[in-house]
Design an enzyme around this catalytic site. Structure first.
Site, mmCIF file in Angstrom:
data_model
loop_
_atom_site.group_PDB
_atom_site.id
_atom_site.type_symbol
_atom_site.label_atom_id
_atom_site.label_comp_id
_atom_site.label_asym_id
_atom_site.label_seq_id
_atom_site.Cartn_x
_atom_site.Cartn_y
_atom_site.Cartn_z
ATOM 1 N N GLU A 170 2.829 -6.042 -7.953
ATOM 2 C CA GLU A 170 1.928 -5.183 -8.721
ATOM 3 C C GLU A 170 1.323 -4.147 -7.782
ATOM 4 O OE1 GLU A 170 -0.927 -7.509 -10.893
ATOM 5 O OE2 GLU A 170 0.624 -8.653 -11.966
ATOM 6 N N PRO A 171 0.650 -3.127 -8.330
ATOM 7 C CA PRO A 171 0.045 -2.108 -7.463
ATOM 8 C C PRO A 171 -0.876 -2.683 -6.391
ATOM 9 C CG PRO A 171 0.053 -1.343 -9.732
ATOM 10 C CD PRO A 171 0.536 -2.761 -9.757
ATOM 11 N N GLY B 34 25.021 15.937 15.789
ATOM 12 C CA GLY B 34 24.472 16.821 14.757
ATOM 13 C C GLY B 34 25.092 16.591 13.406
ATOM 14 N N GLY C 74 1.296 -6.902 -3.462
ATOM 15 C CA GLY C 74 2.625 -6.747 -2.877
ATOM 16 C C GLY C 74 2.969 -7.988 -2.079
ATOM 17 N N THR D 71 8.512 -8.150 3.244
ATOM 18 C CA THR D 71 8.696 -7.360 4.455
ATOM 19 C C THR D 71 9.127 -8.260 5.613
ATOM 20 O OG1 THR D 71 6.426 -7.652 5.219
ATOM 21 C CG2 THR D 71 6.832 -5.806 3.710
ATOM 22 N N GLU E 68 11.806 -7.653 -1.109
ATOM 23 C CA GLU E 68 11.939 -9.129 -1.142
ATOM 24 C C GLU E 68 11.223 -9.772 0.048
ATOM 25 O OE1 GLU E 68 14.838 -11.348 -2.800
ATOM 26 O OE2 GLU E 68 15.842 -9.733 -3.863
ATOM 27 N N ALA F 254 10.254 -9.072 -12.001
ATOM 28 C CA ALA F 254 8.972 -8.371 -11.948
ATOM 29 C C ALA F 254 7.886 -9.285 -11.393
ATOM 30 C CB ALA F 254 8.597 -7.863 -13.344
#
Length: 389
Positions: free
Chosen positions: A131-132, A350, A135, A375, A373, A128
């Site tokens: 966070e919002p 298709g 990034g 960009t 992890e 973790a």
């Protein structure tokens, strides 16, 4: 050439491992891959199969109950699982991501307590950092950890956490000294059963739908002081060092997704007939296949090269170019995966655009490897900085 010079290739043991994992993945994971994607559900069948065969966290050292596999073996496991199911490959990949900070900087007590359950398959371990509002600029995180006697109290929200809610343990980065910038960030182990831990709704995603991505919400989460990973203020350094090792596992995931798409496309073009012959006989199709395989093999060789450097670094050797090669392999392999899966869809025409065939899922799954992890734009910045040092 001297007979003592090592062959620049995986060992026989690595290739035996590949065969074992491929057989297991095709038998126990592939049959559920489309359903897992369609229903956006966790691939429990894959977890059960990987745990039963000790392939869920092969990187954990033997002294903590693990298989003690090297970084290249870990890459091969992730690659072969991703070949049939991108979501399932995040089980071994994220177990490594969550535990590497503990392996790099954790106390011996933390290692014994938290790595052993993962090695036994009793728990998974997530990471973790984001966070919002933090990034790519992870150092601007707001999650706080405040010392209170023999405890730390954590408050904040972590975002884009892979396997959140399924994993038992989380390596959480939090600010312990707001005045110190990146040097004021520390790392902690949080248990999902700790009071005050909750999870946001599952994100509705383009791909890797079988791996839940959720916020981890920390509200006055009180944890023992000895759950800090390393010294106070070293968390961001540990986070960056971790990514030097784990970007390689994302490259492995990208390789596997691309290989799965190429393999399926090869089978299809040999069977599909137009204008009276197999479309594999058309030179335009052959050129596409050649480019797909050539670029994929180039990315694989760079990834395996990076994995061996990662192994040397984990064993205490100073590897000055690890940051460069780990960013390079992640960036190249994920770009190749996006190209190869897109071309696979094109080769199926298709049919490739329908859910009746797996290449559209592989194309959707490939996209995230260019994003998480770090960009690929960030990877290019990292590489340039290493070159300009």
């Amino acid at each position: 050439m001297s007979p003592d010079f090592p062959t620049y290739a995986p060992s026989d043991e690595h290739e035996m491992l590949r065969s074992t994992v491929r057989e297991l993945a095709e038998a126990k994971i592939a049959p559920f891959a489309a359903q897992v994607d369609e229903e956006s559900r966790f691939p429990q069948e894959a977890l059960d199969a990987l745990v039963q065969n000790d392939l869920h966290a092969v990187h954990i050292p033997e002294e903590y109950g693990g298989a003690g596999a090297d970084a290249l073996a870990t890459v091969i496991v992730i690659e072969e699982v991703a070949r049939v199911c991108g979501s399932s490959s995040l089980i071994p990949a994220v177990n490594k991501l969550g535990t590497v900070p503990v392996l790099l900087a954790g106390s011996e007590e933390l290692k014994k307590k938290y790595l052993a359950p993962v090695a036994r398959g009793e728990a998974m371990f997530s990471y973790a950092l984001s966070e919002p509002e933090a990034g790519s600029d992870a150092a601007s995180m707001k999650t706080r950890a405040v010392r209170d006697g023999d405890h730390w109290v954590l408050n904040g929200t972590k975002m884009w956490i892979t396997n959140a809610g399924v994993s038992q343990y989380y390596t959480v980065m939090a600010v312990t000294d707001p005045s110190a910038g990146a040097r004021g960030i520390s790392a902690f182990i949080v248990d999902k059963d700790d009071e005050g831990v909750s999870f946001g709704a599952k994100e509705r995603k383009l791909g890797i739908k079988g791996s839940p991505t959720r916020q981890v919400i920390l509200e006055d989460v009180r944890i023992p002081a000895d759950r800090i990973i390393g010294a106070e203020g070293t968390g961001f350094k540990t986070a960056l060092a971790t990514l030097d090792h784990t970007r390689i596992t994302i490259a492995a995931q990208a390789l596997g997704i691309a290989q799965g798409a190429l393999d399926y496309a090869l089978g299809y073009v040999k069977e599909r007939k137009q204008f009276g012959k197999a479309i594999a006989d058309f030179q335009g199709v052959q050129f596409m296949l050649a480019d797909m395989a050539m670029r994929l093999e180039g990315a694989r060789q760079l990834t395996y090269h990076a994995a061996m450097k990662s192994e040397r670094a984990m064993n205490g050797e100073k590897v000055p170019d690890l940051t460069f090669v780990s960013s390079a392999c992640k960036c190249l392999a994920s770009d190749v995966a996006m190209d190869v899966t897109t071309d696979a869809v094109q080769l199926l025409g298709g049919y490739g655009y329908t859910r009746e065939f797996p290449v559209e899922r592989m194309m959707r799954d490939a996209k995230i490897t260019q994003i998480y992890e770090g960009t690929n734009q960030i990877q290019r910045m990292v590489m340039a900085r290493q070159l300009l040092k």
